[in-house]
Design a protein around this motif. Structure first.
Motif, short mmCIF file in Angstrom:
data_model
loop_
_atom_site.label_atom_id
_atom_site.label_comp_id
_atom_site.label_asym_id
_atom_site.label_seq_id
_atom_site.Cartn_x
_atom_site.Cartn_y
_atom_site.Cartn_z
N TYR A 108 36.49 13.90 26.42
CA TYR A 108 37.45 14.32 27.43
C TYR A 108 38.50 15.19 26.78
O TYR A 108 39.07 14.83 25.76
CB TYR A 108 38.10 13.09 28.08
N LEU A 109 38.74 16.38 27.36
CA LEU A 109 39.68 17.34 26.78
C LEU A 109 41.06 17.27 27.44
O LEU A 109 41.97 17.97 27.01
CB LEU A 109 39.13 18.76 26.91
N GLY A 110 41.20 16.45 28.45
CA GLY A 110 42.44 16.41 29.21
C GLY A 110 42.39 17.38 30.37
O GLY A 110 41.49 18.24 30.46
N ASN A 111 43.31 17.27 31.28
CA ASN A 111 43.41 18.18 32.43
C ASN A 111 42.11 18.28 33.22
O ASN A 111 41.73 19.35 33.69
CB ASN A 111 43.87 19.57 32.00
N LEU A 112 41.39 17.16 33.33
CA LEU A 112 40.15 17.05 34.12
C LEU A 112 39.02 17.90 33.56
O LEU A 112 38.13 18.32 34.30
CB LEU A 112 40.43 17.39 35.59
N ARG A 113 39.03 18.13 32.26
CA ARG A 113 37.98 18.91 31.60
C ARG A 113 37.23 18.06 30.58
O ARG A 113 37.80 17.18 29.95
CB ARG A 113 38.57 20.12 30.89
N THR A 114 35.95 18.37 30.43
CA THR A 114 35.13 17.69 29.43
C THR A 114 34.38 18.71 28.59
O THR A 114 34.19 19.87 28.99
CB THR A 114 34.09 16.74 30.07
N ASP A 143 34.96 21.41 34.46
CA ASP A 143 36.31 21.38 35.00
C ASP A 143 36.18 20.85 36.42
O ASP A 143 35.20 21.15 37.12
CB ASP A 143 36.87 22.81 35.03
N ALA A 144 37.13 20.07 36.85
CA ALA A 144 37.13 19.62 38.24
C ALA A 144 37.29 20.84 39.15
O ALA A 144 37.97 21.80 38.80
CB ALA A 144 38.27 18.62 38.48
N GLU A 184 37.59 26.44 36.87
CA GLU A 184 37.33 27.53 35.92
C GLU A 184 36.00 27.38 35.18
O GLU A 184 35.62 28.28 34.44
CB GLU A 184 38.48 27.62 34.92
N LYS A 185 35.35 26.26 35.35
CA LYS A 185 34.05 25.99 34.72
C LYS A 185 33.17 25.32 35.75
O LYS A 185 33.60 24.97 36.84
CB LYS A 185 34.21 25.04 33.52
N PHE A 186 31.91 25.09 35.39
CA PHE A 186 31.05 24.27 36.24
C PHE A 186 31.71 22.91 36.43
O PHE A 186 32.30 22.36 35.50
CB PHE A 186 29.70 24.02 35.56
N SER A 187 31.61 22.37 37.63
CA SER A 187 32.01 20.97 37.84
C SER A 187 30.79 20.10 37.50
O SER A 187 29.65 20.61 37.45
CB SER A 187 32.43 20.74 39.28
N PRO A 188 30.97 18.81 37.30
CA PRO A 188 29.81 17.96 37.05
C PRO A 188 28.77 18.04 38.18
O PRO A 188 27.57 18.07 37.91
CB PRO A 188 30.42 16.56 36.93
N THR A 189 29.23 18.10 39.43
CA THR A 189 28.25 18.20 40.52
C THR A 189 27.59 19.58 40.57
O THR A 189 26.43 19.69 41.00
CB THR A 189 28.90 17.85 41.88
N ASP A 190 28.28 20.62 40.12
CA ASP A 190 27.63 21.94 39.98
C ASP A 190 26.47 21.84 39.00
O ASP A 190 25.41 22.45 39.20
CB ASP A 190 28.61 22.98 39.44
#
Length: 134
Positions: free
Chosen positions: A8-14, A28-29, A38-44
């Motif tokens: 986990y990178l913080g700010n809802l990012r992994t 990113d959420a 700004e990135k793929f979400s997990p569901t993406d």
């Protein structure tokens, strides 16, 4: 032995690393769920995995039968429901500029797509809509 190592990178990012190759990806959420989008979400990634898996299995069948999939592309649309928040439908639309003219081979490729491991692994409540434009 693990396949993927994540943090986990913080700010809802992994961040995740594919251990065999060292390839990294980040999530990113989405904007509609408190993220920056700004990135793929997990569901993406789930939706993307479905299309990629389908084409990979189609490619295995095509290679076995000496068929080229050159010019094949696809678009994925992910539809979320709000309560509970989850994927309700994934639409995969395939486009093929110069498909083979053998109807039996086209049907074999379509069947291969429908039986890819991701398609078979997703919950049956997730509607999988496939559009083959060839």
């Amino acid at each position: 032995m693990p396949t993927i190592k994540s943090s986990y990178l913080g700010n809802l990012r992994t961040e995740s690393e594919h251990l065999q190759s060292g390839t990294q990806l980040y999530t990113d959420a989405p904007l509609d769920n408190n993220g920056k989008g700004e990135k793929f979400s997990p569901t993406d990634l789930v939706a993307s995995a479905l299309g990629s898996c389908m084409v990979t299995i189609m490619g295995i069948v095509a290679n076995r039968d000496s068929v080229s999939l050159d010019g094949l592309s696809w678009e994925v649309t992910k539809i979320m429901q709000s309560s509970p928040r989850k994927i309700s439908e994934i639409i995969v639309e395939f486009h093929w500029e110069n498909p083979v003219e053998d109807e039996a081979m086209l049907q074999k490729l379509k069947n291969a797509a429908k039986t890819c491991p991701v398609a078979l692994s997703l919950d049956s409540e997730i509607k999988q809509t496939l559009r083959f434009n060839f």
